[in-house]
Design a protein around this motif. Sequence first.
Motif, short mmCIF file in Angstrom:
data_model
loop_
_atom_site.label_atom_id
_atom_site.label_comp_id
_atom_site.label_asym_id
_atom_site.label_seq_id
_atom_site.Cartn_x
_atom_site.Cartn_y
_atom_site.Cartn_z
N LEU A 46 0.97 -1.39 0.02
CA LEU A 46 0.09 0.00 -0.10
C LEU A 46 1.00 1.09 -0.06
CD1 LEU A 46 -2.92 1.15 0.25
CD2 LEU A 46 -2.44 1.22 2.65
N ASP A 47 0.40 2.15 -0.69
CA ASP A 47 1.22 3.54 -1.10
C ASP A 47 0.42 4.29 0.10
OD1 ASP A 47 1.96 6.00 -1.11
OD2 ASP A 47 1.34 6.27 -3.43
N VAL A 48 1.05 4.33 1.33
CA VAL A 48 0.49 4.95 2.56
C VAL A 48 0.01 6.46 2.24
CG1 VAL A 48 1.63 3.47 4.23
CG2 VAL A 48 2.67 5.75 3.53
N SER A 49 0.63 7.09 1.37
CA SER A 49 0.36 8.48 0.90
C SER A 49 -1.18 8.53 0.49
CB SER A 49 1.05 9.26 0.07
OG SER A 49 1.14 8.46 -1.30
N ARG A 50 -1.73 7.35 0.03
CA ARG A 50 -3.04 7.22 -0.39
C ARG A 50 -4.24 7.46 0.68
NH1 ARG A 50 -4.18 2.05 -3.91
NH2 ARG A 50 -6.18 3.30 -4.02
N VAL A 51 -3.67 7.18 1.78
CA VAL A 51 -4.58 6.91 3.08
C VAL A 51 -4.16 8.06 4.30
CG1 VAL A 51 -5.01 4.80 2.83
CG2 VAL A 51 -3.25 5.41 4.38
N ALA A 52 -3.27 9.06 3.71
CA ALA A 52 -2.92 9.87 4.66
C ALA A 52 -3.98 10.92 5.23
CB ALA A 52 -1.78 10.90 4.02
N GLY A 53 -4.94 11.24 4.38
CA GLY A 53 -6.11 12.10 5.15
C GLY A 53 -7.13 11.28 5.67
N VAL A 105 -15.37 -3.25 13.03
CA VAL A 105 -15.27 -2.11 13.99
C VAL A 105 -14.48 -0.95 13.29
CG1 VAL A 105 -15.37 -3.44 16.03
CG2 VAL A 105 -13.24 -2.96 15.21
N GLU A 106 -14.93 0.21 13.77
CA GLU A 106 -14.33 1.55 13.30
C GLU A 106 -13.25 1.84 14.24
OE1 GLU A 106 -16.42 5.53 11.51
OE2 GLU A 106 -16.11 5.52 13.69
N LEU A 107 -12.16 2.11 13.88
CA LEU A 107 -10.81 2.28 14.73
C LEU A 107 -9.94 3.64 14.34
CD1 LEU A 107 -9.30 -1.06 15.22
CD2 LEU A 107 -10.92 0.18 16.68
N TRP A 108 -9.57 4.28 15.19
CA TRP A 108 -8.37 5.40 14.80
C TRP A 108 -7.14 4.44 14.29
CZ3 TRP A 108 -9.54 8.69 19.55
CH2 TRP A 108 -10.75 9.73 19.44
N PHE A 109 -6.33 5.15 13.53
CA PHE A 109 -5.18 4.44 13.35
C PHE A 109 -4.25 5.51 13.23
CE2 PHE A 109 -6.68 5.57 9.25
CZ PHE A 109 -5.67 5.65 8.22
N ALA A 110 -2.76 4.89 13.15
CA ALA A 110 -1.71 5.96 12.70
C ALA A 110 -0.86 4.99 11.79
CB ALA A 110 -1.07 6.13 13.97
N VAL A 111 0.02 5.54 11.05
CA VAL A 111 0.74 4.85 10.02
C VAL A 111 2.19 5.36 10.39
CG1 VAL A 111 1.45 4.62 7.61
CG2 VAL A 111 -1.00 4.75 8.24
N ALA A 112 3.04 4.52 10.46
CA ALA A 112 4.64 4.99 10.54
C ALA A 112 5.40 3.90 9.63
CB ALA A 112 5.00 4.67 11.94
N GLY A 113 6.06 4.47 8.65
CA GLY A 113 6.64 3.64 7.72
C GLY A 113 5.74 2.82 6.98
N LYS A 114 5.89 1.50 7.00
CA LYS A 114 5.06 0.49 6.43
C LYS A 114 4.04 -0.17 7.50
CE LYS A 114 6.17 0.45 1.92
NZ LYS A 114 5.23 0.72 0.94
N LYS A 115 3.91 0.35 8.55
CA LYS A 115 3.28 -0.25 9.75
C LYS A 115 1.98 0.52 9.98
CE LYS A 115 6.82 -2.64 12.00
NZ LYS A 115 7.83 -2.96 13.13
N VAL A 116 0.92 -0.31 10.58
CA VAL A 116 -0.44 0.38 10.67
C VAL A 116 -0.60 0.03 12.20
CG1 VAL A 116 -2.75 0.54 10.58
CG2 VAL A 116 -1.36 0.34 8.48
N TYR A 117 -0.90 1.15 13.18
CA TYR A 117 -1.01 1.17 14.59
C TYR A 117 -2.50 1.45 14.72
CZ TYR A 117 3.96 0.64 14.86
OH TYR A 117 5.44 0.34 14.62
N LEU A 118 -3.08 0.50 15.60
CA LEU A 118 -4.54 0.45 15.77
C LEU A 118 -4.89 0.96 17.48
CD1 LEU A 118 -5.85 -2.58 14.25
CD2 LEU A 118 -5.59 -0.64 13.00
N SER A 119 -5.81 2.00 17.41
CA SER A 119 -5.96 2.78 18.58
C SER A 119 -7.15 1.72 19.36
CB SER A 119 -6.36 4.02 18.52
OG SER A 119 -6.91 4.53 19.87
N HIS A 120 -6.86 1.50 20.63
CA HIS A 120 -7.90 0.73 21.32
C HIS A 120 -7.92 1.34 22.84
CE1 HIS A 120 -4.96 -1.73 23.39
NE2 HIS A 120 -4.58 -1.79 22.33
#
Length: 75
Positions: free
Chosen positions: A8-15, A34-49
């Motif tokens: 995935l090109d993370v720039s496509r989901v930056a907004g 479920v709908e979650l907040w998330f953050a991208v760092a490099g090629k990793k996605v971190y999910l909030s909970h």
Amino acid sequence: MEWVLGHLDVSRVAGEKFIYLTTRGRKSGNPHTVELWFAVAGKKVYLSHEGAYTDWMKNILEDSRVEFRIGKIPV
């Protein structure tokens, strides 16, 4: 929890603000999204909970097959 986004090109989901995670219910076997907040760092996605283990985390521990999308983009 984290996932690596090798394709995935993370720039496509930056907004985007939310990720939609679908797991299988550990008791019912039915899909549960479920709908979650998330953050991208490099090629990793971190999910909030909140809390130590949420239902979606318990579902993943029982059945690791997941689907998720960011906005309208399936990942």
